[in-house]
Each structure stands twice: as C-alpha cells, then as structure tokens.
Design a protein around this motif. Sequence first.
Motif, PDB file in Angstrom:
ATOM      1  N   LEU A  10      14.194  10.479   6.747  1.00 25.80           N
ATOM      2  CA  LEU A  10      13.466   9.245   7.029  1.00 25.80           C
ATOM      3  C   LEU A  10      12.996   9.210   8.477  1.00 25.80           C
ATOM      4  O   LEU A  10      11.853   8.822   8.776  1.00 25.80           O
ATOM      5  CB  LEU A  10      14.350   8.035   6.736  1.00 25.80           C
ATOM      6  CG  LEU A  10      14.693   7.775   5.272  1.00 25.80           C
ATOM      7  CD1 LEU A  10      15.733   6.657   5.166  1.00 25.80           C
ATOM      8  CD2 LEU A  10      13.441   7.398   4.477  1.00 25.80           C
ATOM      9  N   SER A  11      13.879   9.612   9.390  1.00 26.31           N
ATOM     10  CA  SER A  11      13.520   9.624  10.805  1.00 26.31           C
ATOM     11  C   SER A  11      12.337  10.555  11.068  1.00 26.31           C
ATOM     12  O   SER A  11      11.405  10.216  11.810  1.00 26.31           O
ATOM     13  CB  SER A  11      14.727  10.052  11.643  1.00 26.31           C
ATOM     14  OG  SER A  11      14.398  10.120  13.008  1.00 26.31           O
ATOM     15  N   GLY A  56      18.935   9.937   6.160  1.00 32.25           N
ATOM     16  CA  GLY A  56      18.357   9.274   7.319  1.00 32.25           C
ATOM     17  C   GLY A  56      17.602  10.219   8.227  1.00 32.25           C
ATOM     18  O   GLY A  56      16.647   9.819   8.898  1.00 32.25           O
ATOM     19  N   LEU A  89      15.652   0.275   7.521  1.00 27.91           N
ATOM     20  CA  LEU A  89      15.572   0.996   6.252  1.00 27.91           C
ATOM     21  C   LEU A  89      16.990   1.229   5.745  1.00 27.91           C
ATOM     22  O   LEU A  89      17.832   1.785   6.459  1.00 27.91           O
ATOM     23  CB  LEU A  89      14.866   2.342   6.438  1.00 27.91           C
ATOM     24  CG  LEU A  89      13.470   2.313   7.065  1.00 27.91           C
ATOM     25  CD1 LEU A  89      12.914   3.727   7.168  1.00 27.91           C
ATOM     26  CD2 LEU A  89      12.525   1.425   6.269  1.00 27.91           C
ATOM     27  N   HIS A  96      22.765   4.249   6.648  1.00 27.30           N
ATOM     28  CA  HIS A  96      23.331   4.745   5.397  1.00 27.30           C
ATOM     29  C   HIS A  96      24.783   5.124   5.594  1.00 27.30           C
ATOM     30  O   HIS A  96      25.239   5.382   6.717  1.00 27.30           O
ATOM     31  CB  HIS A  96      22.516   5.888   4.790  1.00 27.30           C
ATOM     32  CG  HIS A  96      22.454   7.150   5.591  1.00 27.30           C
ATOM     33  ND1 HIS A  96      23.553   7.940   5.847  1.00 27.30           N
ATOM     34  CD2 HIS A  96      21.397   7.792   6.172  1.00 27.30           C
ATOM     35  CE1 HIS A  96      23.183   9.013   6.532  1.00 27.30           C
ATOM     36  NE2 HIS A  96      21.890   8.939   6.763  1.00 27.30           N
ATOM     37  N   CYS A 113      12.389   1.213  14.490  1.00 21.64           N
ATOM     38  CA  CYS A 113      12.949   1.530  13.177  1.00 21.64           C
ATOM     39  C   CYS A 113      14.419   1.879  13.287  1.00 21.64           C
ATOM     40  O   CYS A 113      14.806   2.774  14.059  1.00 21.64           O
ATOM     41  CB  CYS A 113      12.174   2.691  12.547  1.00 21.64           C
ATOM     42  SG  CYS A 113      12.768   3.160  10.902  1.00 21.64           S
ATOM     43  N   ARG A 172      19.606   5.782  14.144  1.00 28.94           N
ATOM     44  CA  ARG A 172      20.360   5.912  12.904  1.00 28.94           C
ATOM     45  C   ARG A 172      21.783   5.392  13.088  1.00 28.94           C
ATOM     46  O   ARG A 172      22.420   5.680  14.098  1.00 28.94           O
ATOM     47  CB  ARG A 172      20.434   7.375  12.453  1.00 28.94           C
ATOM     48  CG  ARG A 172      19.148   7.945  11.893  1.00 28.94           C
ATOM     49  CD  ARG A 172      19.349   9.390  11.468  1.00 28.94           C
ATOM     50  NE  ARG A 172      19.462  10.287  12.616  1.00 28.94           N
ATOM     51  CZ  ARG A 172      19.977  11.512  12.553  1.00 28.94           C
ATOM     52  NH1 ARG A 172      20.451  11.977  11.398  1.00 28.94           N
ATOM     53  NH2 ARG A 172      20.044  12.265  13.622  1.00 28.94           N
ATOM     54  N   ILE A 208      17.656   3.039  10.814  1.00 28.04           N
ATOM     55  CA  ILE A 208      18.009   3.596   9.510  1.00 28.04           C
ATOM     56  C   ILE A 208      19.522   3.491   9.347  1.00 28.04           C
ATOM     57  O   ILE A 208      20.281   3.879  10.234  1.00 28.04           O
ATOM     58  CB  ILE A 208      17.564   5.061   9.405  1.00 28.04           C
ATOM     59  CG1 ILE A 208      16.042   5.165   9.538  1.00 28.04           C
ATOM     60  CG2 ILE A 208      18.035   5.672   8.085  1.00 28.04           C
ATOM     61  CD1 ILE A 208      15.542   6.573   9.819  1.00 28.04           C
TER      62      ILE A 208
END
Length: 351
Positions: free
Chosen positions: A300-301, A297, A238, A288, A284, A318, A286
């Motif tokens: 999102l997590s 993030g 992401l 940024h 997943c 992340r 992430i």
Amino acid sequence: MSEVESISRTPAGDTRDLTMIEAINEALDIMLERDPDVILLGEDIGYFGGVFRATAGLQEKHGKTRVFDTPISECGIIGVAVGMGAYGLRPVPEIQFADYIYPGLDQLVSEAARLRYRSAAEFIAPMTVRTPFGGGIFGGQTHSQSPEALFTHVAGLKTVVPSTPYDAKGLLIAAIEDNDPVIFFEPKRIYNGPFDGYYDQPTRPWKGHPDAHVPEGHYTVSLGQARIVRAGDALTVLAYGTMVHVAEAVCRQKAVDAEIIDLRTLVPLDIEAIEKSVRKTGRCLIVHEATRTSGFGAELSALVTERCFYHLEAPVERVTGFDTPYPHSLEWAYFPGPVRVGEGIDKLLSE
C-alpha cells in the motif's frame, strides 16, 4: 473500481441486527439453498457447527452431503476443494485457524490460482476458503497469525477481509458466486462485536451498530470496492478488518478530521478510492495487525507513493504488528492499539 461506496448505507428491505458470525452463517445458508453446487467442508463444521459456530445448524438443515466434516488435513481439504471446483461445484472449505493454512499452500498457489490459466479456461477453481485470522483469543503464534500478505502476492487468488456483519454477508455471497478462488479472512476479534482496542473496556456488542443492520435474503458487496467509513481532510487512514474499528475509535477520541477507508478486499484493490483520498488529504496512515516487514502495508505504501508522490505532504506512515511471533501473554502489546495508532497520527500531522 468505478466508485467507492459512500459513508452512508441504507439497505433496502427488512434488516436485523446480526453479529458477524450470524451474518456469515446466514450467507452460507442462503447459498446452500440457492445453489445445489455449493458444498461446505472442513474440520468440525458439520455436527458441531465449527469452533466459532459459523456453520451451526447447516448440516442438520442441508444434509451431510452438502455440509460435512473432514479429517485434520488442511492439504487434503484444499486439494479436495480444488478438484470439486474443477468438476463444477462451488466448494467453501473452512480452515479452522489461518495459522493452519500452510499445509494447503501448495494446493492454493500451484493448483487453484493457476488452474484457469494453465487449462486455457477449460477448468476453473470457484472455491472460497473461509478462515479466522488475527488476534482475539490469546492464541499466540499458533492461533493468531495474519498471513494475508502471502496470498495477495499470488496471481490468481483474491483476498477478502470484512470488518462488519453487513460486509461479511455481502462479501461472502459475492466470493462464493465468483469464478476465481477467494481467500476469505474473518477477523475473529470482531466476530461478536466491534473492538476499539481499549484493553480495559469490554468489546461492544454488534446490536445497535449501524453496520450490524443486515438485510434479509440475498445481496452482494462487490469485490474490489472500498468503503469510506468516515470522510475527512486532514489525513487518510487505510485499514481492514479489526483495525478499521481501532482507527475509527482513535480518530474519534482525538477529534482528528481523518478519512478512514476500509479496504474490504486486498485483491482486487480499490486503488482509485485510495488515490482519490490521498490526493485530497496529502497524508496517509496504514494500519494492520500483521508483521511489518513485507506486510500488505508495504505494498500500500509503495502504491500510494508511486501514484500520489507530488500530493504527499509527509511520508507514508505504517502502524503494524511487530516482526516477532505473536506472543500469547503479550497479545495486547503486540496488537496495534490506540496508543500506537494515535502516535502514528500525531507524527503525520506534525510533519
């Protein structure tokens, strides 16, 4: 959002290769032409055409009452835009760098974001605040911040981050036409070409890139609709803005079967697309550029963990900027580049 936009895009009609700056300029030009209520305002955006030239030529074409310079007062710029929106106009204020948006934060949080609710929809604030953000010019802590998480926390604001010229034009038009206040973050590192994060290589030009084929005329990209940059089964990545290109370069170099999702809008968020992908891949990552603690993030997590816990085969990972001010001379070290993104991928796949 109902359906995530697929990896393939074939715009109808004639297209031209544009940089992100050119696509933004064209979006503004189209909206000034189509809607007499659209007004551009900001520091040096008129005669000079903006510090990054995003508004070049627009004052000459549309006049000083439609495209005009303001004093160096971000609070004043945002406050005037709120009043314009309540009056019925569609202002597009530019904050020269996202780092300077804080003096206008109270106007955005206390006025623009709440105007529809507190007036029982009698007044709205259909304004789009354009501002360059993130690294790319060695601007350090006063010209390179990524404050997007501050605005995603505020109910009533929408937050948009394009990663391609195609999306920049379509999302900006959609934002200007939207009846809610939108914060439109422009990743300046990729204004003139996609950046894959390899520091010893120059930024590639947009010319020839498939996402630089920008349709002529008016079109929109829906707010709240993510884009699958590439499909895959090994893990979900992401990202948004510049990080989309870095993640894509790393996955290509490492030959990882990753599914990369460009969020495009943080609020509204296409959680359905995220959930569908993570349930498929089980992993997943992430990515940024903003600082890690309380960055977007983290949200999102939490969302991925809440919605996909029983499908996860490893903890959400992340890769972000560090919890320090953005350094001038150490921009490359601060930036989540290919090495750190690659390490995040390796960690996920080893668990």
